[in-house]
Design an enzyme around this catalytic site. Structure first.
Site, short mmCIF file in Angstrom:
data_model
loop_
_atom_site.label_atom_id
_atom_site.label_comp_id
_atom_site.label_asym_id
_atom_site.label_seq_id
_atom_site.Cartn_x
_atom_site.Cartn_y
_atom_site.Cartn_z
N GLY A 106 0.80 -1.23 0.00
CA GLY A 106 0.00 0.00 0.00
C GLY A 106 0.83 1.27 0.00
NE ARG A 109 9.13 6.21 0.38
CZ ARG A 109 10.42 6.39 0.32
NH1 ARG A 109 10.97 7.34 1.02
NH2 ARG A 109 11.15 5.62 -0.43
CE LYS A 129 8.84 7.65 -3.49
NZ LYS A 129 9.39 6.98 -4.67
CG ASP A 141 10.33 7.70 8.14
OD1 ASP A 141 10.03 7.28 7.00
OD2 ASP A 141 11.44 8.20 8.41
NE ARG A 199 4.93 9.01 -6.75
CZ ARG A 199 5.33 7.76 -6.50
NH1 ARG A 199 6.48 7.31 -7.00
NH2 ARG A 199 4.60 6.95 -5.78
CG ASP A 276 5.34 -3.34 -4.72
OD1 ASP A 276 5.94 -4.37 -5.07
OD2 ASP A 276 5.88 -2.45 -4.04
CG ASN A 277 7.90 -0.65 -7.05
OD1 ASN A 277 7.07 -0.07 -6.37
ND2 ASN A 277 9.07 -1.01 -6.58
CG ASP A 286 7.00 3.39 -6.70
OD1 ASP A 286 6.37 4.46 -6.79
OD2 ASP A 286 6.67 2.48 -5.92
P1 AMP Z 1 9.27 0.61 -2.63
O1 AMP Z 1 10.24 -0.51 -2.59
O2 AMP Z 1 9.87 1.97 -2.41
O3 AMP Z 1 8.43 0.58 -3.86
O4 AMP Z 1 8.30 0.43 -1.38
C1 AMP Z 1 7.69 -0.78 -1.04
C2 AMP Z 1 6.66 -0.55 0.03
O5 AMP Z 1 7.26 0.05 1.18
C3 AMP Z 1 5.52 0.36 -0.38
O6 AMP Z 1 4.34 -0.10 0.24
C4 AMP Z 1 5.95 1.68 0.19
O7 AMP Z 1 4.84 2.53 0.42
C5 AMP Z 1 6.62 1.28 1.49
N1 AMP Z 1 7.62 2.25 1.93
C6 AMP Z 1 8.82 2.52 1.37
N2 AMP Z 1 9.47 3.47 2.06
C7 AMP Z 1 8.67 3.82 3.09
C8 AMP Z 1 8.76 4.76 4.17
N3 AMP Z 1 9.83 5.53 4.35
N4 AMP Z 1 7.72 4.84 5.02
C9 AMP Z 1 6.64 4.06 4.88
N5 AMP Z 1 6.48 3.15 3.90
C10 AMP Z 1 7.48 3.03 3.01
MG MG Z 2 6.86 1.11 -4.56
#
Ligand code: AMP
Ligand code: MG
Length: 528
Positions: A106, A109, A129, A141, A199, A276-277, A286
């Site tokens: 989900g 952030r 973002k 966070d 974004r 998810d990306n 992403d």
């Molecule tokens: P990503 O690998 O950046 O595509 O992120 C994978 C998942 O981790 C997604 O659900 C993001 O929303 C969550 N996520 C990544 N960085 C953070 C962050 N700093 N705080 C909260 N959720 C994060």
């Molecule tokens: Mg992502």
């Protein structure tokens, strides 16, 4: 008619209006069931400051340039104030991370602000973002730091100007807050400056949005979400039905194939192609530990987290996109109730289509007007040649236009600049390069392609300026010291990535030696 107050933006928030909301209103991490999104406000920040705005994206929203400098612009795009019509929400999705089902992920952030309808009746979803925690933040966070925000902001705009389908970036805003990050995951967390990118995309729907409902056997919600996606993102396909579901999957396969061909053309390595990306619209989405090929290497990945396995390395991107599409197909089987048609579509409209598009792209890179049967060998031998010694891909293709192929004894000296180590360019290499160039020349002559035509086609396909990892790092180093000029310079350079300009020569230079092993330049972690 331009808008000069954010409260005049025209919102029509279909996502929140037409899809079921999470009934729990507390902003706490949890599994969100039977809902597509949770209403959640951005976390207020101390001192928003606008660093950069992409005017082309503001244009999409009909925003007048006069407001970029306003205090209100910084407040709204740092998440401190919702403009009239904005509704803030985080969406629920799941995904496969590095090949394993990860359950609910989900918008952890990312906080959506709603859907702007511009004067052309186009819909643009706005998403902050790094605007704080949501119910999907898991143990993190919800924040983003300046370096990763600079990377997302510049690269998404550069990709657009390169002709690669991508989400866009309106603004880069400093929050005035400090964010703790352990950049190398080595137990040395540091305070970094917080930042938020706004974004912009027609939608931010990912493969994982469909996967989560399928994984939970919530087929009603799966159908509702697919129908919503078809009606809003793919209205040209007509009213949802089983046949339209198949047309829709076909379209997603085609768009994904096109996107990946573009990545391979410009030398972009996403780094984290988890499901998810993957955007349902075939947009690059992403920007995390992505990187740009310097020396051509099918095995290269910028992501240190993936260095061992190399799952998402350059040469693997096409296969991984196919794997991801197969996961999407799995998720929608309950709607179609048959597997076979999905398999046929995947094979025809992704796998085979990709091969054709890839060949056409390679033909364009070499200045041919069409693909001929014998070209496949020419392409694969070129790929071998590019990997035989460390060869800067971007420079090689641009310099190839400077080798006059109309001459029987062509002068190859323009290519010298493309190599990282002159020692590697030995007699054996020179011999195979010469043989390949001879075949290339024969192919051009047989097709009667003039030098002017060849160079025109090549220079429209092979960019000269790409967001090389070290260029971004230099802009980040300066930005961290409060100097944002290089961010603006890069934004301007990447507006016209195919037009060579003498005063911009330094932005076309190959990676300097200092950048070879420096963090941020060749190796990136997911810490952002
Ligand atoms: P990503 O690998 O950046 O595509 O992120 C994978 C998942 O981790 C997604 O659900 C993001 O929303 C969550 N996520 C990544 N960085 C953070 C962050 N700093 N705080 C909260 N959720 C994060
Ligand atoms: Mg992502």
């Amino acid at each position: 008619m331009k808008i000069n107050a954010l409260d005049e933006l025209n919102f029509n928030n279909r996502f929140v209006r037409e899809l079921p909301a999470d009934l729990e209103i507390k902003n706490e991490c949890r599994q969100v069931l039977k809902a597509c999104y949770s209403s959640v406000l951005p976390t207020p920040v101390r001192q928003p400051k606008t660093v950069a705005v992409a005017k082309e994206v503001a244009d999409l929203l009909d925003l007048d340039e006069s407001i970029f400098e306003s205090e209100d612009f910084a407040q709204v795009f740092a998440g401190n104030r919702l403009a009239k019509g904005m509704e803030a929400y985080a969406t629920c999705y799941g995904g496969h991370q590095f090949g394993e089902w990860a359950g609910q992920l989900g918008d952890g952030r990312a906080i959506n602000l709603g859907e702007v309808v511009n004067h052309k009746k186009q819909y643009w979803t706005l998403q902050l973002k790094g605007a704080g925690k949501t119910p999907y933040s898991r143990r993190s966070d919800g924040l983003a730091v300046l370096r990763s925000s600079v990377r997302e902001f510049i690269c998404s705009e550069a990709m657009h100007h390169l002709g690669v389908p991508t989400t866009r970036a309106l603004s880069l805003v400093l929050t005035g807050e400090h964010v703790l990050r352990d950049m190398f995951y080595d137990g040395n967390p540091q305070h970094e400056q917080g930042a938020i990118v706004c974004r912009v995309a027609p939608s931010f729907t990912r493969f994982g949005h469909f996967q989560i409902f399928a994984a939970r056997n919530d087929f009603d919600l799966l159908k509702q979400f697919v129908d919503f996606t078809i009606r809003t993102d793919f209205p040209e396909l007509g009213e949802p039905s089983t046949a339209v579901y198949l047309d829709w999957f076909t379209e997603v396969c085609k768009r994904t194939a096109e996107m990946i061909v573009h990545w391979q053309r410009v030398g972009f390595v996403h780094g984290v192609m988890n499901t998810d990306n993957m955007s349902i619209l075939g947009l690059t989405i992403d920007y995390g530990p992505y990187g740009w090929l310097e020396n051509f290497d099918l095995n290269w990945t910028p992501n240190t987290t993936d260095a061992q396995m190399g799952r998402y390395r350059f040469g693997r991107q096409p296969r991984i996109a196919g794997w991801n599409l197969a996961q999407l197909a799995n998720a929608i089987i309950p709607l179609i109730k048959q597997i076979k048609p999905l398999q046929v579509i995947l094979d025809e409209h992704y796998t085979q289509n990709f091969q054709n598009l890839w060949s056409t792209m390679m033909a364009d890179k070499l200045g041919f007007t069409e693909v001929q049967d014998e070209d496949d060998a020419l392409f694969s031998d070129l790929i071998e040649l590019l990997q035989a010694v460390e060869t800067d891909m971007t420079i090689f293709f641009r310099q190839l236009t400077k080798v006059d192929m109309s001459q029987p004894n062509f002068d190859i000296s323009p290519l010298e600049n493309a190599y990282y180590s002159t020692e590697q360019v030995d007699e054996i290499y020179k011999k195979s390069r010469f043989e390949w160039l001879k075949r290339y020349q024969q192919r051009l002559q047989a097709s009667q392609i003039s030098e002017i035509d060849r160079c025109q086609r090549m220079n429209a396909t092979n960019p000269i300026y790409v967001p090389r990892n070290y260029l971004l790092q230099l802009a980040i180093d300066a930005a961290e010291q409060g100097d944002f000029s290089e961010i603006h310079n890069l934004l301007a350079v990447f507006r016209s990535p195919y037009d060579e300009r003498m005063d911009l020569q330094k932005y076309a230079a190959k990676r300097p030696d200092w950048a070879k092993e420096r963090a941020g330049c060749s190796m990136l972690s997911c810490s952002s």
